[in-house]
Design an enzyme around this catalytic site. Structure first.
Site, short mmCIF file in Angstrom:
data_model
loop_
_atom_site.label_atom_id
_atom_site.label_comp_id
_atom_site.label_asym_id
_atom_site.label_seq_id
_atom_site.Cartn_x
_atom_site.Cartn_y
_atom_site.Cartn_z
N HIS A 185 0.87 -1.19 0.00
CA HIS A 185 0.00 0.00 0.00
C HIS A 185 0.90 1.23 0.00
O HIS A 185 1.96 1.23 0.67
CB HIS A 185 -0.86 0.08 1.27
CG HIS A 185 -2.12 -0.74 1.25
ND1 HIS A 185 -2.59 -1.39 2.36
CD2 HIS A 185 -3.02 -0.98 0.26
CE1 HIS A 185 -3.73 -2.01 2.05
NE2 HIS A 185 -4.00 -1.77 0.78
N CYS A 281 -2.23 3.06 9.09
CA CYS A 281 -3.25 2.11 8.60
C CYS A 281 -4.44 2.04 9.56
O CYS A 281 -5.54 1.65 9.17
CB CYS A 281 -2.70 0.70 8.50
SG CYS A 281 -1.27 0.50 7.48
N1 ARG Z 1 -3.94 -7.05 6.62
C1 ARG Z 1 -4.34 -5.84 5.99
C2 ARG Z 1 -4.29 -6.00 4.48
O1 ARG Z 1 -3.42 -6.70 4.01
C3 ARG Z 1 -3.45 -4.70 6.42
C4 ARG Z 1 -3.87 -3.38 5.87
C5 ARG Z 1 -2.92 -2.27 6.20
N2 ARG Z 1 -3.47 -1.02 5.82
C6 ARG Z 1 -2.82 -0.03 5.21
N3 ARG Z 1 -3.46 1.09 5.03
N4 ARG Z 1 -1.62 -0.17 4.73
O2 ARG Z 1 -5.10 -5.48 3.76
#
Ligand code: ARG
Length: 295
Positions: A185, A281
């Site tokens: 991300h 996050c």
């Molecule tokens: N386990 C989640 C996923 O893989 C973690 C999300 C983390 N969020 C972020 N905004 N980077 O989607």
């Protein structure tokens, strides 16, 4: 509640004053767990996090964020253990929220809950198409001067989801290609900061994307994060005015941020790193809904 087409032309909706206090959406980790593997951090960590420790760490983050901003809460829902990562709910600005279309089916069950919350709270809710995954503020970050939307693509968000965002907020969109699966991300490797700074891990991007970042941020405004700090989610930072809230990072990085005038607040978030997330996050930035704005 969901509307298509998505072009918004009502300037009244777009007139949210930037002087309003910062506000974030968070989701308590009562149902948090690592139940599946959809990013490299989760591998080997299925059911390996402690809910008790996660609750403590989240509480510390909640307290730290509450010192500098208002916090709104959404209830966690059974079957959605990643819902704590509210940054992925969607992208909100000026009372308009584009609800995410998650790439992985494991997270798609979160969408109706977030949609309902925003609808109830009075936001103008826009759905993004399932055919072009978009993972919200996890992959889309406004520059702090508000002139540009940086959008990551590759592991989750598709490049074809970017054009509608341009139309919704009538804003310039710059697409950044994420090439390291650990930084799946945009908010795991890039953080626009107040004062015109940007903190980022260069190796997470391809060359063309790095050039876009370097064209926008002059050398003296770039804060380059080492790999050791990047894997501690240093770039996953919450920034409100001169306060930066992040996971534990190196003394060098915190000193560098302090030397630029930031107040650095470190909160241990090890239980959430097991799911591939940290401070940023766990929050989603909100502006007041249009229904609360005076005409
Ligand atoms: N386990 C989640 C996923 O893989 C973690 C999300 C983390 N969020 C972020 N905004 N980077 O989607």
């Amino acid at each position: 509640m969901s509307t298509q087409p998505i072009e918004i032309t009502n300037p009244a909706i777009l007139s949210t004053a930037s002087s309003t206090p910062a506000s974030f959406l968070m989701c308590p980790p009562r149902l948090y767990d690592v139940n599946y593997v959809i990013n490299p951090w989760m591998a080997g960590n299925v059911h390996a996090s402690s809910r008790e420790r996660a609750a403590e760490q989240w509480e510390h983050l909640y307290q730290a964020v509450s010192e500098v901003a208002e916090v709104q809460l959404i209830d966690p829902q059974p079957g959605s253990p990643d819902m704590v990562f509210t940054a992925n709910a969607g992208l909100e600005r000026s009372g308009i929220v584009a609800i995410s279309s998650f790439f992985h089916p494991e997270r798609q069950g979160e969408e109706p809950h977030f949609r309902q919350w925003f609808h109830n709270a009075g936001y103008l809710v826009i759905d993004t198409p399932r055919s072009t995954p978009f993972e919200g503020e996890g992959d889309a970050l406004f520059s702090t001067d508000g002139t540009r939307l940086w959008v990551g693509y590759g592991p989750r968000t598709t490049p074809s989801s970017h054009q509608p965002l341009r139309k919704i907020w009538n804003i310039e969109v710059a697409s950044l290609h994420l090439i390291d699966p650990r930084f799946y991300h945009l908010d795991t490797c890039f953080a626009p900061l107040e004062g015109g700074y940007a903190m980022y891990f260069p190796k997470a991007f391809d060359q063309a994307s790095l050039e876009k970042i370097e064209d926008f941020y002059p050398a003296e405004k770039r804060i380059i994060v080492s790999e050791a700090d990047a894997v501690c989610f240093a770039c996953n930072a919450i920034n409100v005015d001169r306060t930066i809230i992040l996971n534990q990072v190196s003394r060098e990085l915190s000193a560098q941020l302090e030397s630029k005038g930031f107040h650095v607040v470190q909160v241990a978030l090890s239980e959430f790193l097991k799911a591939g997330g940290a401070a940023k996050c766990l929050v989603m930035k909100l502006s007041p809904p249009p229904s609360t704005l005076s005409a």
